[in-house]
Design a protein around this motif. Sequence first.
Motif, PDB file in Angstrom:
ATOM      1  N   LEU A   1      44.139  38.830  31.318  1.00  0.00           N
ATOM      2  CA  LEU A   1      43.033  37.871  31.400  1.00  0.00           C
ATOM      3  C   LEU A   1      43.531  36.428  31.313  1.00  0.00           C
ATOM      4  CD1 LEU A   1      40.357  39.704  29.216  1.00  0.00           C
ATOM      5  CD2 LEU A   1      40.371  39.450  31.711  1.00  0.00           C
ATOM      6  N   GLU A   2      44.554  36.206  30.513  1.00  0.00           N
ATOM      7  CA  GLU A   2      45.123  34.859  30.411  1.00  0.00           C
ATOM      8  C   GLU A   2      45.808  34.468  31.717  1.00  0.00           C
ATOM      9  OE1 GLU A   2      47.675  34.977  27.017  1.00  0.00           O
ATOM     10  OE2 GLU A   2      46.033  34.805  25.567  1.00  0.00           O
ATOM     11  N   ALA A   3      46.573  35.389  32.299  1.00  0.00           N
ATOM     12  CA  ALA A   3      47.273  35.097  33.557  1.00  0.00           C
ATOM     13  C   ALA A   3      46.287  34.884  34.698  1.00  0.00           C
ATOM     14  CB  ALA A   3      48.231  36.234  33.890  1.00  0.00           C
ATOM     15  N   ALA A   4      45.183  35.628  34.668  1.00  0.00           N
ATOM     16  CA  ALA A   4      44.222  35.613  35.779  1.00  0.00           C
ATOM     17  C   ALA A   4      43.046  34.675  35.536  1.00  0.00           C
ATOM     18  CB  ALA A   4      43.705  37.026  36.013  1.00  0.00           C
ATOM     19  N   ARG A   5      43.163  33.778  34.569  1.00  0.00           N
ATOM     20  CA  ARG A   5      42.006  32.943  34.219  1.00  0.00           C
ATOM     21  C   ARG A   5      41.465  32.160  35.417  1.00  0.00           C
ATOM     22  NH1 ARG A   5      39.344  31.011  29.748  1.00  0.00           N
ATOM     23  NH2 ARG A   5      38.208  29.083  30.160  1.00  0.00           N
ATOM     24  N   ASP A   6      42.340  31.489  36.163  1.00  0.00           N
ATOM     25  CA  ASP A   6      41.871  30.678  37.291  1.00  0.00           C
ATOM     26  C   ASP A   6      41.200  31.528  38.373  1.00  0.00           C
ATOM     27  OD1 ASP A   6      42.706  28.456  35.996  1.00  0.00           O
ATOM     28  OD2 ASP A   6      44.346  27.960  37.339  1.00  0.00           O
ATOM     29  N   PRO A   7      41.837  32.611  38.847  1.00  0.00           N
ATOM     30  CA  PRO A   7      41.147  33.444  39.838  1.00  0.00           C
ATOM     31  C   PRO A   7      39.842  34.031  39.317  1.00  0.00           C
ATOM     32  CG  PRO A   7      43.492  33.956  39.794  1.00  0.00           C
ATOM     33  CD  PRO A   7      43.228  33.062  38.628  1.00  0.00           C
TER      34      PRO A   7
ATOM     35  N   ARG B   1      31.120  33.711  28.328  1.00  0.00           N
ATOM     36  CA  ARG B   1      30.098  34.768  28.354  1.00  0.00           C
ATOM     37  C   ARG B   1      30.717  36.105  28.776  1.00  0.00           C
ATOM     38  NH1 ARG B   1      24.951  34.193  32.326  1.00  0.00           N
ATOM     39  NH2 ARG B   1      26.477  34.998  33.823  1.00  0.00           N
ATOM     40  N   TYR B   2      31.600  36.038  29.756  1.00  0.00           N
ATOM     41  CA  TYR B   2      32.256  37.259  30.268  1.00  0.00           C
ATOM     42  C   TYR B   2      33.113  37.916  29.185  1.00  0.00           C
ATOM     43  CZ  TYR B   2      35.526  40.108  33.031  1.00  0.00           C
ATOM     44  OH  TYR B   2      36.287  41.134  33.522  1.00  0.00           O
ATOM     45  N   LEU B   3      33.843  37.110  28.429  1.00  0.00           N
ATOM     46  CA  LEU B   3      34.725  37.651  27.394  1.00  0.00           C
ATOM     47  C   LEU B   3      33.943  38.251  26.226  1.00  0.00           C
ATOM     48  CD1 LEU B   3      37.511  34.900  27.334  1.00  0.00           C
ATOM     49  CD2 LEU B   3      37.632  37.179  28.353  1.00  0.00           C
ATOM     50  N   LEU B   4      32.723  37.765  26.017  1.00  0.00           N
ATOM     51  CA  LEU B   4      31.889  38.303  24.939  1.00  0.00           C
ATOM     52  C   LEU B   4      31.213  39.608  25.339  1.00  0.00           C
ATOM     53  CD1 LEU B   4      30.227  35.019  23.595  1.00  0.00           C
ATOM     54  CD2 LEU B   4      31.906  36.453  22.398  1.00  0.00           C
ATOM     55  N   GLU B   5      31.118  39.854  26.639  1.00  0.00           N
ATOM     56  CA  GLU B   5      30.462  41.075  27.103  1.00  0.00           C
ATOM     57  C   GLU B   5      31.323  42.297  26.786  1.00  0.00           C
ATOM     58  OE1 GLU B   5      29.995  40.387  31.233  1.00  0.00           O
ATOM     59  OE2 GLU B   5      28.287  39.014  30.997  1.00  0.00           O
TER      60      GLU B   5
ATOM     61  N   GLU C   1      39.550  49.170  31.918  1.00  0.00           N
ATOM     62  CA  GLU C   1      39.526  49.585  33.323  1.00  0.00           C
ATOM     63  C   GLU C   1      38.600  48.677  34.138  1.00  0.00           C
ATOM     64  OE1 GLU C   1      40.833  52.996  30.881  1.00  0.00           O
ATOM     65  OE2 GLU C   1      39.163  51.572  30.736  1.00  0.00           O
ATOM     66  N   GLN C   2      37.454  48.300  33.543  1.00  0.00           N
ATOM     67  CA  GLN C   2      36.521  47.423  34.245  1.00  0.00           C
ATOM     68  C   GLN C   2      37.098  46.009  34.370  1.00  0.00           C
ATOM     69  OE1 GLN C   2      33.579  48.261  35.782  1.00  0.00           O
ATOM     70  NE2 GLN C   2      33.768  46.162  36.578  1.00  0.00           N
ATOM     71  N   ARG C   3      37.767  45.556  33.297  1.00  0.00           N
ATOM     72  CA  ARG C   3      38.420  44.233  33.356  1.00  0.00           C
ATOM     73  C   ARG C   3      39.448  44.211  34.492  1.00  0.00           C
ATOM     74  NH1 ARG C   3      34.962  41.416  30.083  1.00  0.00           N
ATOM     75  NH2 ARG C   3      35.410  41.572  27.854  1.00  0.00           N
ATOM     76  N   LEU C   4      40.210  45.291  34.583  1.00  0.00           N
ATOM     77  CA  LEU C   4      41.233  45.392  35.625  1.00  0.00           C
ATOM     78  C   LEU C   4      40.583  45.345  37.010  1.00  0.00           C
ATOM     79  CD1 LEU C   4      44.180  45.902  36.476  1.00  0.00           C
ATOM     80  CD2 LEU C   4      43.746  48.349  36.227  1.00  0.00           C
ATOM     81  N   LYS C   5      39.497  46.067  37.169  1.00  0.00           N
ATOM     82  CA  LYS C   5      38.789  46.101  38.446  1.00  0.00           C
ATOM     83  C   LYS C   5      38.262  44.706  38.806  1.00  0.00           C
ATOM     84  CE  LYS C   5      34.962  48.469  40.781  1.00  0.00           C
ATOM     85  NZ  LYS C   5      33.843  49.445  40.624  1.00  0.00           N
ATOM     86  N   ASP C   6      37.728  43.987  37.806  1.00  0.00           N
ATOM     87  CA  ASP C   6      37.201  42.636  38.042  1.00  0.00           C
ATOM     88  C   ASP C   6      38.307  41.674  38.489  1.00  0.00           C
ATOM     89  OD1 ASP C   6      34.706  43.522  37.303  1.00  0.00           O
ATOM     90  OD2 ASP C   6      34.845  42.749  35.238  1.00  0.00           O
ATOM     91  N   VAL C   7      39.436  41.766  37.815  1.00  0.00           N
ATOM     92  CA  VAL C   7      40.545  40.873  38.169  1.00  0.00           C
ATOM     93  C   VAL C   7      41.048  41.181  39.577  1.00  0.00           C
ATOM     94  CG1 VAL C   7      42.949  40.279  37.639  1.00  0.00           C
ATOM     95  CG2 VAL C   7      41.266  40.401  35.801  1.00  0.00           C
TER      96      VAL C   7
END
Length: 756
Positions: free
Chosen positions: A184-190, A111-115, A120-126
Amino acid sequence: MAAPTDAKKRTQPPWEPPSGAGCPKLHLYNSLTRRKEPFVPQEGKKVTWYSCGPTVYDASHMGHARSYISFDILRRVLTYYFDYDILYVMNITDIDDKIIKRGRTNYLMDRYLLEASSPEQRLKDVQEAMKMFESKLNKETNPDKKQMYIGIAKATTEATEGLQSTLKSQKEGSEIEKSTKVMLEAARDPLCDWLDAEHGSEVKDKSIFFKLTQHWEREYHKDMDALNVLPADVLTRVSEYVPEVIAYTQKIVDNGFGYESNGSVYFTTSKFDTAPGHHYAKLVPEAFGDQEALKEGEGDLCISQDRLSEKRSANDFALWKASKPGEPAWDSPWGQGRPGWHIECSVMASSILGGSMDIHTGGVDLKFPHHDNELAQAEAHYDNDHWVHYFLHSGHLTIAGCKMSKSLKNFVTIKDALKQYTSRQIRLVFLLHSWKDTLDYSADTMDVAVQYEKTVNEFFLNVKAILRDAPSSGPEAFEKWNQPELDLNEKFETCRSKVNEALCDSVDTKMALESMRALIGQCNVYMQERRAAKAPPNRRLLQNAAVYITKMLRVFGAIEGDEPIGFPMSGAAQNVNVEETVMPYLQVLSEFREQVRQTARQQKAVDILKLCDALRDDILPDLGVRLEDREEGAAVVKLVDKETILRERQLAKQQAEEKQRKKEEAKRKEQEKQAAKDAQRRIPPSQMFLQETSKYSAFDDKGMPTHDAEGKELSGKQIKKLAKLYQAQEKLYNEYLKVSEATPSNDSVSAATNLS
């Protein structure tokens, strides 16, 4: 003539049985007693057997194969060798903390990836997710998990820095998109943990979880089919037994061994352990009170402080768990909830097998707390002390000495293993090790299995080639036994006896296969000796040995089909004996080729000989046919599985390339060594120490050091040692000068050539 009346009455002497040792009885290593025990089922030849099945939330790996192939081998041996009638029950865990979390996080991540969201927001989330992950990393005490978390944190940090750099440099959109994807691939678990913490409670649809389990259960069955693991007689799923779990739990509470707390139901271990006729932690009593193991057994979603505070004792464990928001739930007398992990096996096994069973199997890592809790629950329910009579645990599978584990991301999937090795080779590696010992999965370990398969297959092919030249019936099919045949038959009987002893000794397939390998070696020696003596081998004796080895490998599940000798050809149609069909034509081809070769040799027709070799080396192998030329007569024809031949050719190519590489490497090193030696010879002795200013600070007029780097005068012993090196170099340099004087230079040679 009438017998004389006074004749002594004659009597038959009494019969006495031979004084042999008798046949050994089957013993199995029982985890309950930690020793080998005589196997005695409760009802004659009938055996009731329950095996812990997989928790289906991800791909099955070789750790699963370790258990399920090992138990398949045990089951086959007890069924097809010892002739027991087995009812084999196995469960599928499709309700579990791991399943709930994986189902939720998969859903939330998708769901997150479809949003629609900016890089910049992805970076902030990670970055936000990493704060939570680092806290988890700092609290982790398991060294293996901590190391894994450190690796994830490092990869994520590198990926986020990469995206930050890309954004700062204002590169084109495709570069930013690529960097974002890498992050996003590297940070999938977190990121999954963070999304679950933020939105996990919003997931209400049960189908999300069952969609996950149904997919991975289908994949599990495909993997087991590919590994030739027999299907269970009865397959149970937790989701189908929730009413039975509720009733079973209620009975435990009624018997005084369970209590409700905040909508959950817990098992009172202390009360059970002190009750007459009951014992808790039978399998691993030394683990009683191991809080780390108990927490892991409760599941990731049940180790929060509020959950732990519900229990009267830290040693108690959940029978029924009150469901939190975001978890699947069923109605119960205690409110909305779901089954605990341990109760599911007690309930499902009891539903099919009743108040006691002969055999229970599972991986060694399940001993405590899972199997100890299973035993306690069932014995509290039935008020007995013998729910399981024989507990059999398969050993760990490691990779390079490290435990194979999904949670540690240290595993090889069964599908990946099957891309590299065949199902038979994987089974052979387990057969060549004890089912209860740790096995290290590696290229070296698998190579042993591959070589064993090759040894056995070559034996089958050689025996088949001999049998094709012999009549199968009539007087000519029987030949006189001389001393070599008597000796070989004695070795055959010894092999059968050793195999039987090995299987009676807790199904020791390792010893059984070693005995079979020894018999193959003895048969090979016999065939070689007969060939050297230009005498035909006894075909029926070799046939009996080959049939026996085929039969035993079929018992172990390493051979499918009903061919009397050898491995079946892959891709062969059912009920069609490929060998019988095609061999007459191949034999004619081999004889024709030999006649062509003989004629080509006589006429020195090299091109025709090359064509004959190409037929042998390139054309027929692609059809699964191997020709083996011999000194006299047509080549021996062997039908070999096409994939096997292609693997053999590939291996031979790799070995040849490796041999050539090593040869070239050795040549290069020798050239470098010689070049270094030549360079050393060109140095005048007066110059050899002058460049070593890090060691010496002063020299005499011959170039010999007199003081070390700190200005201290060298001792007589040091000078004596250096003088020896000086003299050796002087000798080498003088030899170099002599060779140089005797060998004209390139310029001199050129000048002489021009003058001539």
